[in-house]
Design an enzyme around this catalytic site. Structure first.
Site, mmCIF file in Angstrom:
data_model
loop_
_atom_site.group_PDB
_atom_site.id
_atom_site.type_symbol
_atom_site.label_atom_id
_atom_site.label_comp_id
_atom_site.label_asym_id
_atom_site.label_seq_id
_atom_site.Cartn_x
_atom_site.Cartn_y
_atom_site.Cartn_z
ATOM 1 N N HIS A 21 -14.368 -44.482 33.872
ATOM 2 C CA HIS A 21 -14.955 -44.263 32.540
ATOM 3 C C HIS A 21 -14.972 -45.622 31.859
ATOM 4 C CE1 HIS A 21 -14.433 -39.832 32.873
ATOM 5 N NE2 HIS A 21 -13.450 -40.204 33.672
ATOM 6 N N GLU A 202 -8.610 -31.112 37.925
ATOM 7 C CA GLU A 202 -7.623 -32.119 37.495
ATOM 8 C C GLU A 202 -6.457 -31.336 36.863
ATOM 9 O OE1 GLU A 202 -8.935 -34.682 34.288
ATOM 10 O OE2 GLU A 202 -7.373 -36.191 34.695
HETATM 11 N N1 HPA Z 1 -10.341 -36.501 32.637
HETATM 12 C C1 HPA Z 1 -11.200 -35.898 31.810
HETATM 13 N N2 HPA Z 1 -11.919 -36.570 30.926
HETATM 14 C C2 HPA Z 1 -11.800 -37.881 30.863
HETATM 15 C C3 HPA Z 1 -10.934 -38.553 31.688
HETATM 16 C C4 HPA Z 1 -10.170 -37.821 32.629
HETATM 17 O O1 HPA Z 1 -9.341 -38.353 33.410
HETATM 18 N N3 HPA Z 1 -11.055 -39.867 31.382
HETATM 19 C C5 HPA Z 1 -11.963 -39.968 30.406
HETATM 20 N N4 HPA Z 1 -12.422 -38.768 30.082
HETATM 21 ZN ZN ZN Z 2 -12.167 -39.174 34.882
#
Ligand code: HPA
Ligand code: ZN
Length: 343
Positions: A21, A202
């Site tokens: 990102h 995640e």
């Molecule tokens: N997960 C979800 N959204 C995000 C992340 C991440 O690791 N990094 C930046 N936006």
């Molecule tokens: Zn990410």
């Protein structure tokens, strides 16, 4: 026996980064410098205070600070500076190609025009290619805590840039915001010829990974850790050769894993999953891509052969064309055949 030369091998290994990102590469020093020139007041008094705040116990803790930090970015030059700083750092890690996420809604919702963001990043990408030899692609991420209408509005803003954007992704707060919420806008993006990827698994359950595959029709899964809780899903990801963009230091910092020795990356490789190593938000999670490689080398005892596989996966899982993938793989093969010594 541990390989004492593994760090040098990692340093010279040609690789691609597929999960980064760009707003997450804003180092605290740059946050202060850009904030100062734009007269934006930060909720921190010093760089040390910012770094001290980077203690997270879940994704949302991080996101709150990440969105606050991004407030300093106002002008095209800010986005250029952000982008080129990342590419310089990536080039030092022998990243040959990077596919970078950006979050337009974080900026357009503050009144920063889409064009300001995109122009700055695209200029940094052109300079990186010309001066550093790093190729790149841009991925527009929809913020999943916002609604699908807002995502559609963002896709419409992107229309003048659609030939310079490689694909769309889905990020931000995962739990409670399943991929199904964005099925319509992903369908529209696919029909526009854009590649598709989404963060899934995640913090969210395996069901979200199924939804990303079946409803969003993604070609890659960003993270995907929790897919391993479901054997049927795992076998499907292997059979379909789906690339997982895994982020070890991010997982540690956000308490997705509690110790690097427990990270699932080795298991993913052993199961035949097409995993890659990435830095996610390097300014916030304690390291760029080679720091992530080293963390799993030392935590999981991965071998040179494992790292060669991971680097190969990063190129074959990229959205480069066949000729560019072949060129990168030839450089990777030459490095391995040369005994892991940069030529
Ligand atoms: N997960 C979800 N959204 C995000 C992340 C991440 O690791 N990094 C930046 N936006
Ligand atoms: Zn990410």
């Amino acid at each position: 026996m541990p390989d004492a030369t593994i760090d040098a091998f990692i340093a010279g290994l040609p690789k691609a980064e597929l999960h980064l990102h760009i707003e997450g590469s804003l180092e605290p020093e740059a946050m202060f410098a850009i904030g100062k020139r734009n007269k934006v007041t930060l909720p921190f008094k010093s760089v040390d205070e910012v770094r001290a705040a980077y203690a997270f116990s879940r994704l949302q803790d991080f996101l709150d600070i990440y969105y606050a930090g991004a407030q300093v970015l106002l002008h095209e030059q800010d986005f250029f500076d952000l982008g080129i700083a990342y590419f310089r750092r990536a080039a030092a890690d022998n990243v040959r190609h990077a596919e970078i996420f950006f979050d337009p809604q974080t900026h357009t919702d503050r009144g920063v025009p889409f064009a300001v963001v995109a122009d700055g990043l695209l200029r940094a990408m052109a300079v990186a290619e010309r001066d550093l030899g790093v190729s790149s692609k841009l991925i527009l991420c929809f913020l999943r805590h916002l609604d699908e209408d807002a995502a559609f509005a963002t896709l419409r803003m992107a229309e003048p840039y659609v030939d310079r954007i490689a694909g769309v992704g889905l990020d931000s707060s995962e739990v409670g915001h399943p991929p199904s919420k964005f099925a319509g806008v992903f369908k529209a993006a696919g029909e526009r010829g854009l590649h598709l990827t989404a963060h899934a698994g995640e913090e969210g359950p395996p069901a979200y990974v199924y939804e990303a595959l079946d409803l969003l029709k993604v070609g890659r899964i960003d993270h995907g850790n929790r897919a391993l809780e479901d054997d049927v899903l795992t076998r499907r990801l292997v059979a379909e050769g789906k690339t997982l963009t895994v982020c070890p230091l991010s997982n540690l910092k956000l308490c997705v894993v509690h110790d690097m020795v427990q990270h699932p990356l080795k298991r993913m490789l052993d199961l035949g999953l097409k995993a890659t190593i990435n830095s996610d938000d390097p300014a916030y999670f304690g390291g760029y891509v080679n720091d992530n490689f080293r963390a799993v080398a030392h935590g999981l005892g991965l071998t040179r052969a494992d790292f060669a596989t991971l680097a190969r996966n990063s190129f074959t899982g990229s959205w480069l064309g066949a000729a560019e993938i072949s060129k990168n793989l030839a450089a990777l093969d030459a490095y391995i055949e040369g005994g892991g010594v940069s030529g």
